[in-house]
Design a protein around this motif. Structure first.
Motif, PDB file in Angstrom:
ATOM      1  N   ASP A  41      -6.206  -1.674   0.424  1.00 19.76           N
ATOM      2  CA  ASP A  41      -5.025  -0.818   0.406  1.00 19.76           C
ATOM      3  C   ASP A  41      -3.950  -1.385  -0.503  1.00 19.76           C
ATOM      4  OD1 ASP A  41      -3.624   1.533   1.766  1.00 19.76           O
ATOM      5  OD2 ASP A  41      -2.201  -0.101   2.128  1.00 19.76           O
ATOM      6  N   GLN A  42      -3.784  -2.700  -0.510  1.00 15.83           N
ATOM      7  CA  GLN A  42      -2.759  -3.315  -1.348  1.00 15.83           C
ATOM      8  C   GLN A  42      -3.101  -3.228  -2.824  1.00 15.83           C
ATOM      9  OE1 GLN A  42      -2.367  -7.307   0.126  1.00 15.83           O
ATOM     10  NE2 GLN A  42      -1.128  -6.709   1.903  1.00 15.83           N
ATOM     11  N   ALA A  43      -4.381  -3.157  -3.153  1.00 19.42           N
ATOM     12  CA  ALA A  43      -4.789  -3.112  -4.555  1.00 19.42           C
ATOM     13  C   ALA A  43      -4.658  -1.725  -5.169  1.00 19.42           C
ATOM     14  CB  ALA A  43      -6.239  -3.586  -4.679  1.00 19.42           C
ATOM     15  N   VAL A  44      -4.383  -0.709  -4.356  1.00 19.04           N
ATOM     16  CA  VAL A  44      -4.285   0.669  -4.843  1.00 19.04           C
ATOM     17  C   VAL A  44      -2.871   0.940  -5.329  1.00 19.04           C
ATOM     18  CG1 VAL A  44      -4.485   3.099  -4.198  1.00 19.04           C
ATOM     19  CG2 VAL A  44      -6.114   1.425  -3.296  1.00 19.04           C
ATOM     20  N   GLY A  47      -3.181  13.227  -6.450  1.00 21.02           N
ATOM     21  CA  GLY A  47      -4.313  13.658  -5.638  1.00 21.02           C
ATOM     22  C   GLY A  47      -5.642  13.129  -6.143  1.00 21.02           C
ATOM     23  N   GLY A  48      -5.827  13.154  -7.452  1.00 24.62           N
ATOM     24  CA  GLY A  48      -7.069  12.638  -8.010  1.00 24.62           C
ATOM     25  C   GLY A  48      -7.216  11.152  -7.799  1.00 24.62           C
ATOM     26  N   GLY A  49      -6.133  10.411  -7.958  1.00 25.95           N
ATOM     27  CA  GLY A  49      -6.183   8.974  -7.711  1.00 25.95           C
ATOM     28  C   GLY A  49      -6.500   8.658  -6.265  1.00 25.95           C
ATOM     29  N   ALA A  50      -5.955   9.460  -5.343  1.00 23.12           N
ATOM     30  CA  ALA A  50      -6.230   9.244  -3.920  1.00 23.12           C
ATOM     31  C   ALA A  50      -7.699   9.487  -3.605  1.00 23.12           C
ATOM     32  CB  ALA A  50      -5.351  10.157  -3.073  1.00 23.12           C
ATOM     33  N   GLN A  51      -8.290  10.513  -4.232  1.00 24.53           N
ATOM     34  CA  GLN A  51      -9.709  10.787  -3.994  1.00 24.53           C
ATOM     35  C   GLN A  51     -10.589   9.649  -4.526  1.00 24.53           C
ATOM     36  OE1 GLN A  51     -11.293  13.284  -2.362  1.00 24.53           O
ATOM     37  NE2 GLN A  51      -9.332  14.137  -1.706  1.00 24.53           N
ATOM     38  N   LEU A  52     -10.202   9.097  -5.682  1.00 26.96           N
ATOM     39  CA  LEU A  52     -10.981   8.009  -6.262  1.00 26.96           C
ATOM     40  C   LEU A  52     -10.805   6.710  -5.482  1.00 26.96           C
ATOM     41  CD1 LEU A  52     -10.401   8.653 -10.080  1.00 26.96           C
ATOM     42  CD2 LEU A  52     -12.461   9.145  -8.747  1.00 26.96           C
ATOM     43  N   ALA A  53      -9.563   6.455  -5.040  1.00 27.71           N
ATOM     44  CA  ALA A  53      -9.290   5.204  -4.323  1.00 27.71           C
ATOM     45  C   ALA A  53      -9.930   5.183  -2.941  1.00 27.71           C
ATOM     46  CB  ALA A  53      -7.778   4.992  -4.204  1.00 27.71           C
ATOM     47  N   GLY A  76     -14.483  15.224   0.306  1.00 28.74           N
ATOM     48  CA  GLY A  76     -14.030  14.432   1.443  1.00 28.74           C
ATOM     49  C   GLY A  76     -13.752  15.196   2.708  1.00 28.74           C
ATOM     50  N   PRO A  77     -12.942  14.634   3.615  1.00 30.87           N
ATOM     51  CA  PRO A  77     -12.641  15.283   4.882  1.00 30.87           C
ATOM     52  C   PRO A  77     -12.096  16.692   4.666  1.00 30.87           C
ATOM     53  CG  PRO A  77     -11.838  13.032   4.877  1.00 30.87           C
ATOM     54  CD  PRO A  77     -12.315  13.311   3.494  1.00 30.87           C
ATOM     55  N   VAL A  78     -12.561  17.626   5.455  1.00 30.04           N
ATOM     56  CA  VAL A  78     -12.269  19.043   5.236  1.00 30.04           C
ATOM     57  C   VAL A  78     -10.777  19.341   5.313  1.00 30.04           C
ATOM     58  CG1 VAL A  78     -12.643  21.356   6.152  1.00 30.04           C
ATOM     59  CG2 VAL A  78     -14.530  19.747   6.043  1.00 30.04           C
ATOM     60  N   LEU A  79     -10.121  18.874   6.373  1.00 36.66           N
ATOM     61  CA  LEU A  79      -8.707  19.214   6.558  1.00 36.66           C
ATOM     62  C   LEU A  79      -7.853  18.671   5.438  1.00 36.66           C
ATOM     63  CD1 LEU A  79      -6.341  20.279   8.250  1.00 36.66           C
ATOM     64  CD2 LEU A  79      -6.324  18.092   9.452  1.00 36.66           C
ATOM     65  N   LEU A  94       1.237   5.423  -6.102  1.00 36.53           N
ATOM     66  CA  LEU A  94       1.182   6.881  -6.209  1.00 36.53           C
ATOM     67  C   LEU A  94      -0.089   7.434  -5.566  1.00 36.53           C
ATOM     68  CD1 LEU A  94       2.472   9.483  -7.334  1.00 36.53           C
ATOM     69  CD2 LEU A  94       1.207   9.080  -9.453  1.00 36.53           C
ATOM     70  N   PHE A  95      -1.171   6.661  -5.619  1.00 42.42           N
ATOM     71  CA  PHE A  95      -2.434   7.117  -5.045  1.00 42.42           C
ATOM     72  C   PHE A  95      -2.433   7.007  -3.520  1.00 42.42           C
ATOM     73  CE2 PHE A  95      -4.512   5.449  -9.197  1.00 42.42           C
ATOM     74  CZ  PHE A  95      -3.918   6.497  -9.898  1.00 42.42           C
ATOM     75  N   LYS A  96      -1.461   6.265  -2.975  1.00 47.73           N
ATOM     76  CA  LYS A  96      -1.370   6.115  -1.527  1.00 47.73           C
ATOM     77  C   LYS A  96      -0.358   7.071  -0.897  1.00 47.73           C
ATOM     78  CE  LYS A  96      -0.392   1.713  -1.722  1.00 47.73           C
ATOM     79  NZ  LYS A  96      -0.071   0.353  -1.238  1.00 47.73           N
ATOM     80  N   VAL A  97       0.341   7.852  -1.718  1.00 50.46           N
ATOM     81  CA  VAL A  97       1.332   8.795  -1.195  1.00 50.46           C
ATOM     82  C   VAL A  97       0.644   9.811  -0.291  1.00 50.46           C
ATOM     83  CG1 VAL A  97       2.902  10.665  -1.833  1.00 50.46           C
ATOM     84  CG2 VAL A  97       2.944   8.521  -3.101  1.00 50.46           C
ATOM     85  N   SER A  98       1.255  10.103   0.835  1.00 52.52           N
ATOM     86  CA  SER A  98       0.677  11.048   1.786  1.00 52.52           C
ATOM     87  C   SER A  98       0.427  12.396   1.131  1.00 52.52           C
ATOM     88  CB  SER A  98       1.620  11.226   2.981  1.00 52.52           C
ATOM     89  OG  SER A  98       1.192  12.282   3.819  1.00 52.52           O
TER      90      SER A  98
END
Length: 670
Positions: A517-520, A480-486, A430-433, A523-527
């Motif tokens: 966003d609401q369906a995620v 982190g893994g959930g965020a990448q998948l979501a 995903g995004p580099v930063l 924990l996967f939406k945590v910054s």
């Protein structure tokens, strides 16, 4: 859309963009002249020359400490510049201006975190590292807990840094590809060849001195682009006015929701935890602290590096405001000119300053300089981990002193080759930063939790450390893994394409991400900025709970130099009743002890041992690294108890290597 009430200078700049677009659309490589190649080549040549000097012309490096720690003889200011340069990568140089352009200045509040990190690092963690003088900081986890934790943390760090260096190299290769049309893989190869060469030949001395040179190139390139860009759009006042009108100057978003990507709390609090992990639980940082003699030098270097980071980040965000002003009427992302925000700054430089010969080359040299500093520090630290933790700690292989530098050079080469291979995986992520910061936060938070468990909680035992390390990693990997998948869409400020030329193929689509966003899961939406905090807190909680269940360690049995000095002061200030309940000795002092209280110096001690013993004493500690027996408990005069004063005295010992003798016992066992 934000086209209303724009200053005339910005509208003129937008018109300039559209007029120049047709001439620059065909062949970007025409804008990269021989002067630009000369500037870039000069930076790379000087970097290699520094490696050659310290590898072959300077003082001969024979031992492992000579190569990995620079003989602990480096100056304060070069080390400070190197420390800052190792964290100023092309990821920040490309990501921060894009962040300002896309979302505003909220992330600039990370500069507050830099200020908070310095006193925390200087007082809580730095004294322990400077007293112990361990080449690998993860050796602390074996001294404090057990060998399993040392190997676990070392392996985690190696995975973290090999992936991180791959990201740090891919970013400038992407920038060079945009500017010159040069093949990305060829650019990656060029960076790795130069970096591996000077890092493997000159060791820590070459890394630090090259970083100092590259810092000047980096700052110069940033200042040049900012000055030219601000002048083009009518000055900083016009830039500031547009940033205010387009709602980019929101610094205090006090929303406590942890799923908000960039709020005051996530950036300042979460960012502070992230940078503490980078400064206090990162081998590359600790290794540079140990490259100077005194703790006062390291503390000064921390402040200098923090100021440097604040300056670079500030310039980056002002540059992002310049980009927002320049592209106010034609967003190149919506217009389909570029596909990702990380390409925004390179696009701007080549389109607007391509005819100013030397400027694009200077910009690319600054991007390369940032990445080379990070990668070189990482390779040097990976060599230390491989030699100390894997060869010595895990496999029990003792490296001969006179061959230490040669072996470290070859290990450095091998680590660089592995990192180079992973570049081809990074480009698909995903995004580099956000990717780089997320992964560093995942691994760094767990490591910080383990060090904090050992230094701040003398009751923690090895079983608690094992449980904490595993649980903390599971938590952050899940987040982190959930965020990448979501793949939750990132928020961005509105932009305009009204002034774009007609020949652009505009593919503007508006998709509603609210339902997605609401369906995620929350924990996967945590910054991503909270990942370090999640990992650290989860490690500490699990570690202390398991320690209590399995039987806490007697604080009197923990060597005094393994505990953070402020914690000792706090425990000393407690009332006597609380001390007894917590099994704390009646007097936990900070008396300076000489290493001769453990083992008298011997003529048989090698060069590294004698050097580290002397430097450990300068910091007021007992030198543990090569001593066969580590005094602890009542044998340590800084941990006197009532029994000791009453004459009821007994000896307990601590030994790094496994031993069948009943005389030696660990603080706790895995």
């Amino acid at each position: 859309m934000v086209t209303a009430s724009l200053p005339p200078s910005i509208l003129n700049a937008s018109s300039t963009f559209t007029a120049a677009e047709k001439t620059n659309e065909t062949d970007l490589s025409e804008l990269f002249h021989w002067e630009d190649y000369a500037v870039l080549a000069a930076m790379l040549f000087v970097s290699c020359a520094i490696g050659v000097f310290y590898g072959y012309c300077g003082e001969k490096q024979t031992t492992g400490d000579d190569f990995l720690l620079g003989g602990s003889s480096m100056g304060t200011f070069p080390m400070a510049l190197s420390l800052a340069a190792s964290f100023i990568t092309a990821i920040e140089l490309l990501g921060n201006p894009a962040e300002m352009y896309m979302s505003g200045a909220q992330f600039w509040m990370i500069c507050i975190a830099f200020i908070l990190v310095v006193p925390i690092s200087s007082q809580l963690y730095l004294p322990v590292f400077m007293r112990l003088r361990l080449t690998s900081c993860y050796e602390y986890l074996e001294v404090r807990f057990c060998k399993s934790m040392r190997v676990y943390a070392s392996a985690l760090y190696m995975l973290q840094m090999i992936l991180y260096t791959a990201v740090a190299v891919y970013a400038p290769a992407l920038a060079l590809s945009d500017v010159t049309g040069l093949n990305t893989y060829l650019a990656v190869s060029l960076v790795y060849i130069v970096c591996i060469f000077y890092a493997s030949q000159g060791g820590m001395k070459a890394v630090i001195m090259t970083d100092s040179f590259q810092s000047a190139v980096l700052v110069g390139s940033l200042a040049t682009i900012l000055a030219l860009g601000a002048e083009q759009v009518g000055g900083l006042s016009a830039v500031w006015d547009h940033a205010r009108r387009s709602d980019r100057l929101h610094f205090f978003d006090m929303n406590p929701d942890p799923t908000v990507r960039h709020s005051f709390w996530s950036v300042v609090v979460g960012g502070t935890m992230y940078w503490i992990s980078m400064f206090c639980a990162n081998q590359a940082s600790v290794q540079k602290y140990l490259s100077v003699e005194r703790i006062s030098q390291a503390r000064i270097a921390l402040w200098v590096s923090a100021i440097g980071l604040i300056a670079v980040y500030s310039v980056n965000f002002i540059t992002g405001a310049v980009l927002a002003a320049h592209y106010a009427g034609c967003d190149p992302i919506q217009a389909g000119v570029i596909s990702a925000s990380d390409r925004l700054l390179p696009l701007y430089v080549v389109r607007e300053f391509g005819k100013d010969r030397g400027v694009p080359g200077f910009f690319v040299a600054g991007i390369f300089a940032a990445s080379l500093g990070t990668v070189a520090s990482a390779l040097n630290s990976l060599a230390a981990i491989a030699c100390q933790d894997l060869a010595n700690g895990l496999l029990g292989i003792t490296l001969p002193e006179d061959k230490g530098a040669v072996i470290a050079k070859w290990v450095c080469l091998a680590c660089g080759a592995v990192s180079f291979g992973l570049v081809f995986i990074v480009e698909r992520l995903g995004p580099v930063l956000q990717l780089a910061l997320s992964f560093n936060g995942m691994a760094g938070g767990v490591s910080l939790g383990l060090f904090s468990l050992g230094m701040l909680f003398p009751w923690a035992n090895a079983k608690g450390a094992v449980a904490g390390g595993i649980f903390g990693l599971l938590v952050v990997v899940a987040a982190g893994g959930g965020a990448q998948l979501a793949q939750v869409p990132l928020p961005r400020l509105p932009t305009s394409t009204d002034s774009c030329p007609d020949y652009y193929n505009l593919t503007i689509t508006t998709t509603s991400s609210e339902n997605q966003d609401q369906a995620v899961f929350w924990l996967f939406k945590v910054s991503y900025l909270w990942y370090s905090s999640l990992g650290c807190v989860a490690t500490l909680l699990a570690g202390m709970v398991v320690s209590v269940i399995t039987g806490v360690t007697d604080p009197a049995q923990v060597p005094i130099d393994l505990i953070s000095p402020p914690v000792i002061s706090l425990l000393n200030s407690l009332p006597t009743k609380i001390k007894k309940a917590l099994r704390i000795p009646t007097r936990m002092g900070l008396e300076r002890r000489r290493s001769s209280s453990v083992r008298p110096p011997s003529i048989a001690d090698d060069k590294d041992t004698r050097r580290r013993r002397r430097l450990s004493e300068l910091a007021g500690g007992v030198f543990y690294s090569d001593a066969q027996i580590l005094t602890q408990g009542h044998d340590n005069l800084a941990l006197d108890t009532d029994k000791h004063h009453s004459g009821d005295y007994h000896r307990t010992s601590f030994k790094l290597e496994a031993s069948t003798s009943p005389q030696f016992s660990r603080t706790s066992t895995c």
